[in-house]
Design an enzyme around this catalytic site. Sequence first.
Site, PDB file in Angstrom:
ATOM      1  N   GLU A  35       0.817  -1.086   0.135  1.00 43.99           N
ATOM      2  CA  GLU A  35       0.003   0.097   0.049  1.00 43.99           C
ATOM      3  C   GLU A  35       1.038   1.242   0.124  1.00 43.99           C
ATOM      4  OE1 GLU A  35      -2.290   3.057   0.385  1.00 43.99           O
ATOM      5  OE2 GLU A  35      -3.050   1.193  -0.205  1.00 43.99           O
ATOM      6  N   GLN A  36       0.454   2.211  -0.965  1.00 47.81           N
ATOM      7  CA  GLN A  36       1.442   3.295  -1.114  1.00 47.81           C
ATOM      8  C   GLN A  36       1.372   4.379   0.208  1.00 47.81           C
ATOM      9  OE1 GLN A  36       0.607   5.842  -4.473  1.00 47.81           O
ATOM     10  NE2 GLN A  36      -1.619   5.833  -4.096  1.00 47.81           N
ATOM     11  N   TYR A  91     -28.206   7.958   4.767  1.00 52.65           N
ATOM     12  CA  TYR A  91     -28.419   6.729   5.328  1.00 52.65           C
ATOM     13  C   TYR A  91     -27.648   6.402   6.553  1.00 52.65           C
ATOM     14  CZ  TYR A  91     -24.416   5.043   2.390  1.00 52.65           C
ATOM     15  OH  TYR A  91     -23.257   4.992   1.847  1.00 52.65           O
TER      16      TYR A  91
END
Length: 400
Positions: A35-36, A217
Amino acid sequence: MTARRPYVAVVGGGIGGLAVALGLRQQGIEAVVHEQARELTHQGAGIAIGANGHRALRDLGVTERLTASAARPVRADFRHWRTGRSMVTHHLTGSYEERFGAPFWTVERAAVQQALLARLGPEHVRLGARCTAVEQTADGAVLRFADGTAAEADAVVGADGIHSAVRHHLFGPDEAVFSGTSGYRALVPLDRLRHVPELAEPVLWLWLGPGRHFIAYPVADGSALNFLAVVPDRSWTVESWSTEGDPGELRAAFDGWHPFVTEVLGACDHPGRWALYDREPQRTWSAGRVTLLGDAAHAMLPHHGQGANQALEDAVVLARLLAGTDADGVAGALRGYERLRRPRTRLIQAGSRKNAGCFQLPDGPEAEARNERLTGLPDDLAWIHGYDALAALRTAPAPV
């Protein structure tokens, strides 16, 4: 010689990337997420998890972790933008669960990511790893990163979003398609909205009006209201979860709308704003030992509420196919994954585009005809919500 199971590198630590890594590890396959970002900040407000996505989360073993934080709207209620007249309603409990075999949840994106990460284990996520190149060799693939490091794997899954570096290196540059609209999004604590009577029960609200629409919501076990306000603006082209919009401009865009909408917007001080893009359907997702997943493969507008659900479906299918092969059979497993998943996601991409205009018709005959069509929504969307990705995998034709 004993066949060797594949080692998988996943690029991207969003819902899809974490889900496929978790699914792989549950099947005994070594998988690491690259993950960067230097930390998983879990931005993005709320998402809807339909029965199809819920089945995937259940297969991954995270639904119990999410039960306390998810909200369960009792119905979807389509309202007139100005009068507040309820034009169409559909139950989201009872008959929905009976028909589709799982509940409909609304939940914070962060909660889903955290549940997946906790189940996967943070030790299987490498942060600060920005992928800059993907290379394939005769018997594997190599990821190269901005810090000069590299990682070898038998298979690479690009789950790195609409601006995927993996897709770029597989298929070359292409342009995301700008919808000409942007979405404002925020979470508003419900204790700031106690004077809004409609919020006494959990409902998925869809307020439809000329040129724009507003969806809201509950999330966080009903303690907050998530909203998405979609407005036309061809000059706003920033596609980022972290960009802040002007609350005054947002309120002005919905001037004259029902008090429900204006009260919610009035209670929001720092809305996020991002331009809404999708991509033309990819002709292929895979090349050799590398494939795409989620938005990297099939970025779609949010008007079906299916982006996260489709990434989850991708993840459980791909994990099972890779678990059913050895390191030498990776390319065939990726072709089978694409063959099963691509036709379905193409249809949902197209439907998401179509819904943008459907939700934003001016009052008049076209809007009335749309409302009549909305009465059949459960039947029209049964192919989406009733879908079981793993059942479809079990009944898919054997590879040729």
